[in-house]
Write a protein that holds these residues in place. Sequence first.
Motif, short mmCIF file in Angstrom:
data_model
loop_
_atom_site.label_atom_id
_atom_site.label_comp_id
_atom_site.label_asym_id
_atom_site.label_seq_id
_atom_site.Cartn_x
_atom_site.Cartn_y
_atom_site.Cartn_z
N GLY B 30 0.83 -1.20 0.00
CA GLY B 30 0.00 0.00 0.00
C GLY B 30 0.86 1.24 0.00
N SER B 31 0.76 2.06 -1.04
CA SER B 31 1.59 3.27 -1.09
C SER B 31 1.11 4.22 -2.18
CB SER B 31 3.05 2.90 -1.35
OG SER B 31 3.85 4.06 -1.35
N ASP B 32 1.34 5.52 -1.94
CA ASP B 32 1.09 6.51 -2.99
C ASP B 32 2.40 6.88 -3.67
OD1 ASP B 32 -1.51 6.45 -2.29
OD2 ASP B 32 -1.58 8.44 -1.38
N ALA B 45 1.16 -10.03 -6.58
CA ALA B 45 0.87 -9.00 -5.60
C ALA B 45 -0.27 -8.09 -6.03
CB ALA B 45 2.12 -8.16 -5.36
N VAL B 46 -0.86 -7.45 -5.03
CA VAL B 46 -1.88 -6.43 -5.27
C VAL B 46 -1.35 -5.10 -4.72
CG1 VAL B 46 -3.11 -7.11 -3.16
CG2 VAL B 46 -4.29 -5.75 -4.83
N LEU B 47 -1.65 -4.03 -5.43
CA LEU B 47 -1.22 -2.70 -5.00
C LEU B 47 -2.43 -1.90 -4.57
CD1 LEU B 47 0.75 -0.22 -4.88
CD2 LEU B 47 0.31 0.09 -7.32
N LEU B 48 -2.35 -1.31 -3.36
CA LEU B 48 -3.39 -0.39 -2.91
C LEU B 48 -2.81 1.01 -2.98
CD1 LEU B 48 -3.58 -3.09 -0.82
CD2 LEU B 48 -5.66 -1.87 -0.24
N THR B 49 -3.52 1.93 -3.63
CA THR B 49 -2.98 3.28 -3.76
C THR B 49 -4.09 4.32 -3.89
OG1 THR B 49 -1.40 4.63 -5.02
CG2 THR B 49 -2.75 3.13 -6.31
N ILE B 68 -4.81 -3.66 -8.99
CA ILE B 68 -4.64 -2.38 -8.30
C ILE B 68 -5.98 -2.01 -7.65
CG2 ILE B 68 -4.10 0.09 -8.54
CD1 ILE B 68 -2.56 -0.69 -11.13
N VAL B 69 -5.93 -1.66 -6.36
CA VAL B 69 -7.13 -1.18 -5.67
C VAL B 69 -6.96 0.31 -5.41
CG1 VAL B 69 -8.60 -1.38 -3.63
CG2 VAL B 69 -7.40 -3.41 -4.49
N PHE B 70 -7.82 1.12 -6.00
CA PHE B 70 -7.80 2.55 -5.72
C PHE B 70 -8.63 2.81 -4.47
CE2 PHE B 70 -7.14 2.41 -10.38
CZ PHE B 70 -5.88 3.00 -10.40
N VAL B 71 -7.98 3.40 -3.46
CA VAL B 71 -8.68 3.66 -2.20
C VAL B 71 -9.37 5.03 -2.24
CG1 VAL B 71 -7.13 2.16 -0.86
CG2 VAL B 71 -6.58 4.58 -1.11
N ARG B 72 -10.13 5.33 -1.20
CA ARG B 72 -10.86 6.61 -1.06
C ARG B 72 -11.74 6.89 -2.29
NH1 ARG B 72 -5.65 8.17 0.14
NH2 ARG B 72 -5.54 9.73 -1.50
N ALA B 73 -12.32 5.84 -2.87
CA ALA B 73 -13.27 5.96 -3.99
C ALA B 73 -12.67 6.65 -5.22
CB ALA B 73 -14.53 6.70 -3.52
N LYS B 74 -11.36 6.61 -5.34
CA LYS B 74 -10.73 7.24 -6.52
C LYS B 74 -11.10 6.44 -7.77
CE LYS B 74 -7.87 10.31 -4.53
NZ LYS B 74 -6.46 10.42 -4.45
N MET B 75 -11.33 7.16 -8.87
CA MET B 75 -11.67 6.50 -10.13
C MET B 75 -10.73 6.97 -11.24
SD MET B 75 -14.02 4.29 -9.87
CE MET B 75 -14.88 4.04 -11.40
N PRO B 76 -10.12 6.03 -11.95
CA PRO B 76 -9.24 6.41 -13.07
C PRO B 76 -10.06 6.86 -14.28
CG PRO B 76 -9.41 4.03 -12.90
CD PRO B 76 -10.19 4.59 -11.75
N ARG B 97 -10.56 4.12 3.22
CA ARG B 97 -9.28 4.82 3.16
C ARG B 97 -8.16 3.80 3.20
NH1 ARG B 97 -10.26 10.29 4.61
NH2 ARG B 97 -12.42 10.49 5.26
N MET B 98 -6.95 4.27 2.87
CA MET B 98 -5.80 3.36 2.74
C MET B 98 -5.59 2.49 3.99
SD MET B 98 -3.18 2.42 0.89
CE MET B 98 -2.18 3.54 -0.08
#
Lengths: 140, 116
Positions: B30-32, B45-49, B68-76, B97-98
């Motif tokens: 998990g990282s930004d 692996a899975v990435l949380l960001t 990839i899991v986008f946290v805080r409801a972020k949408m690409p 949240r993260m």
Amino acid sequence: MNSLELRYTVDSEDFTLAGDAASRIKKKLKRMELSPDIVRRASISLYEGEINMFIHASGGEIIVTVSSDEIKMELVDRGPGIEDVKLAMREGYSMAPDNVRSLGFGAGMGLPNMKKYTDELEIESEVGVGTTVTMKIYIR
Amino acid sequence: MTIDNIREILDCEVICGEEHLQSDVHTACGSDMMSDVLAFVKDQAVLLTGLVNLQVIRTAEMMDIICIVFVRAKMPDENIIEFAKEKGIVLLSTNYRMFVACGKLYEKGLGGGERI
């Protein structure tokens, strides 16, 4: 295994393209008889190097040579050069501008990561002339 | 656990890669900061960001990260989604949240690798 040479020109300005060369090279390496771990280490090192080229040197050239013993990766740029290579190698030290930090880079991990994932790393740099980073990953 | 388990635990919306939901994941990161992610090498692996840009997909591609899991409801945006589809990477979005998202996965047994 047959030897292979790949050359890519990194032409900067558009940061969204950073990593395109590393991605193309990774695709080629994956088709060779190399372990996934070696391909991944080479790809990450090239990606970090390519990002540095975008950030600091407005591009350059990447030359990858694969022989039966090693993958040799040379990143050549005509950027401003590195004043203090030892300092640049220190984890956490970064000269990256804020816009790059907002994209998730510039944590001062680029060169340390490149060193971590390769078996040899050599940096030749002259201020005002440019930088050549040579990395090797042993295959055996 | 599978990517589908992650979807369920974090109540995720599947953005793309529905066909890969049964793939196994063994570790998470998990990282930004993508530079931090690049210092972490693990299989499956899975990435949380919380960071949403093309370089997140590039980073995942280089690392062989499959989800990839986008946290805080972020949408690409569409560009990013298309790029992930090309690379065969699953994109999920969660309202958590993260810290909570990572905690929930850890609690269910997903590890993050050993200490540095």
